[in-house]
Design an enzyme around this catalytic site. Structure first.
Site, PDB file in Angstrom:
ATOM      1  N   ARG A 139      -7.695  -2.943 -10.392  1.00  0.00           N
ATOM      2  CA  ARG A 139      -7.790  -3.996  -9.387  1.00  0.00           C
ATOM      3  C   ARG A 139      -6.826  -3.708  -8.242  1.00  0.00           C
ATOM      4  O   ARG A 139      -5.642  -3.442  -8.448  1.00  0.00           O
ATOM      5  CB  ARG A 139      -7.453  -5.350 -10.031  1.00  0.00           C
ATOM      6  CG  ARG A 139      -7.420  -6.535  -9.074  1.00  0.00           C
ATOM      7  CD  ARG A 139      -6.930  -7.767  -9.824  1.00  0.00           C
ATOM      8  NE  ARG A 139      -6.714  -8.901  -8.954  1.00  0.00           N
ATOM      9  CZ  ARG A 139      -7.614  -9.840  -8.704  1.00  0.00           C
ATOM     10  NH1 ARG A 139      -8.797  -9.762  -9.277  1.00  0.00           N
ATOM     11  NH2 ARG A 139      -7.342 -10.855  -7.915  1.00  0.00           N
ATOM     12  N   THR A 143      -6.673  -6.474  -1.948  1.00  0.00           N
ATOM     13  CA  THR A 143      -8.030  -6.928  -1.643  1.00  0.00           C
ATOM     14  C   THR A 143      -8.674  -7.683  -2.799  1.00  0.00           C
ATOM     15  O   THR A 143      -9.739  -8.275  -2.623  1.00  0.00           O
ATOM     16  CB  THR A 143      -8.922  -5.719  -1.297  1.00  0.00           C
ATOM     17  OG1 THR A 143      -9.014  -4.855  -2.437  1.00  0.00           O
ATOM     18  CG2 THR A 143      -8.344  -4.947  -0.126  1.00  0.00           C
ATOM     19  N   ASP A 237      -5.903  -8.915 -24.927  1.00  0.00           N
ATOM     20  CA  ASP A 237      -6.058  -7.624 -24.246  1.00  0.00           C
ATOM     21  C   ASP A 237      -6.459  -6.579 -25.277  1.00  0.00           C
ATOM     22  O   ASP A 237      -5.640  -6.157 -26.103  1.00  0.00           O
ATOM     23  CB  ASP A 237      -4.753  -7.233 -23.562  1.00  0.00           C
ATOM     24  CG  ASP A 237      -4.912  -6.013 -22.668  1.00  0.00           C
ATOM     25  OD1 ASP A 237      -5.349  -4.961 -23.169  1.00  0.00           O
ATOM     26  OD2 ASP A 237      -4.593  -6.100 -21.472  1.00  0.00           O
ATOM     27  N   ASP A 240      -4.321  -3.208 -25.293  1.00  0.00           N
ATOM     28  CA  ASP A 240      -2.969  -3.354 -25.817  1.00  0.00           C
ATOM     29  C   ASP A 240      -2.992  -3.475 -27.342  1.00  0.00           C
ATOM     30  O   ASP A 240      -2.119  -2.930 -28.026  1.00  0.00           O
ATOM     31  CB  ASP A 240      -2.309  -4.593 -25.226  1.00  0.00           C
ATOM     32  CG  ASP A 240      -1.887  -4.376 -23.782  1.00  0.00           C
ATOM     33  OD1 ASP A 240      -1.899  -3.212 -23.312  1.00  0.00           O
ATOM     34  OD2 ASP A 240      -1.534  -5.367 -23.103  1.00  0.00           O
TER      35      ASP A 240
END
Length: 243
Positions: A139, A143, A237, A240
């Site tokens: 990401r 933006t 996650d 992870d």
């Protein structure tokens, strides 16, 4: 299953009705009204039990990896079930002629790093000679859009059926960017299949609507996204917890 990649197929292709239910018809997806190119694994007590294990915050890494791998194997098998086949005649060790089917074409697996790399072993267990590629998308904080940082794909990716691998489908931004990369490398949209463990209905609808010719197969469509765009109930996650 080397024949998936290396076998030569002859004769006209034959179509077999998939045993995967459309996601919109699956008990897991009731109320989501998902597109017809979205599919789920057959919802069983065993699958729900496996998902319960990986959802729990009390599940240790060893059990999380082992259980995730079992679900990944189910996803890969169902993905392979959707590949085209052609009639194939062989001779058994007893000398009898048997007419069955052979897989048509070759496949490639492309993982969205890093969580998607957890699905590579499951694919190799089912198709040992499969070619693998990797895409890194992150990401852009300025933006708020998905940005491509790295892509390494087989040179002949355009001629292969492509299984795109990523365990979680939340907003769909990373997956959409990855699909665009595959299209830019000449992969026909109808030859792209996205496999994932947990999907949000929002992400599923977005991806399937933007790319109606491709197929998305998930183990479970969850309730939705929270205000932070995390899948709920989800499993945290994945990368992870797996690595």
């Amino acid at each position: 299953m080397p024949s998936i990649v290396n076998g030569q197929a002859h004769g006209p292709a034959v179509t077999f009705e998939s045993r995967l239910p459309l996601a919109s018809e699956s008990p897991n997806a009731q109320g989501h009204d998902l597109p017809s190119n979205a599919r789920t694994l057959h919802q069983t007590a065993q699958l729900e039990g496996l998902l319960t294990i990986i959802r729990s915050k009390d599940t240790g890494r060893g059990d999380f990896v082992f259980t995730s791998n079992r679900i990944i194997r189910l996803l890969v098998e169902e993905g392979l079930n959707n590949l085209p086949v052609v009639p194939k005649q062989i001779t058994t060790p007893l000398g009898d002629v048997f007419t069955g089917v052979g897989f048509q074409g070759k496949i490639a697996g492309v993982s969205i790093m890093r969580a998607g790399e957890a699905m590579e072993a499951g694919l190799r267990e089912c198709a040992r000679s499969v070619r693998l590629g990797k895409i890194l998308i992150q990401r852009d904080e300025e933006t708020a859009t998905a940005k491509l940082y790295y892509a390494k794909l087989p040179e002949d990716i355009a001629s292969r059926h492509c299984l795109l691998l990523d365990p979680m489908l939340a907003t769909g931004g990373s997956v959409i960017k990855a699909i665009e990369v595959l299209l830019d490398h000449g992969v026909p949209e109808e030859r792209i299949m996205f496999l994932n463990l947990i999907a949000s209905p929002e992400g599923m609808k977005k991806v399937c609507t933007m790319f109606p010719k491709m197929t998305v197969i998930t183990a479970k469509v969850d309730e939705g996204l929270n205000e932070k765009k995390y899948i709920i109930p989800g499993l945290g996650d994945f990368g992870d917890r797996y690595f």
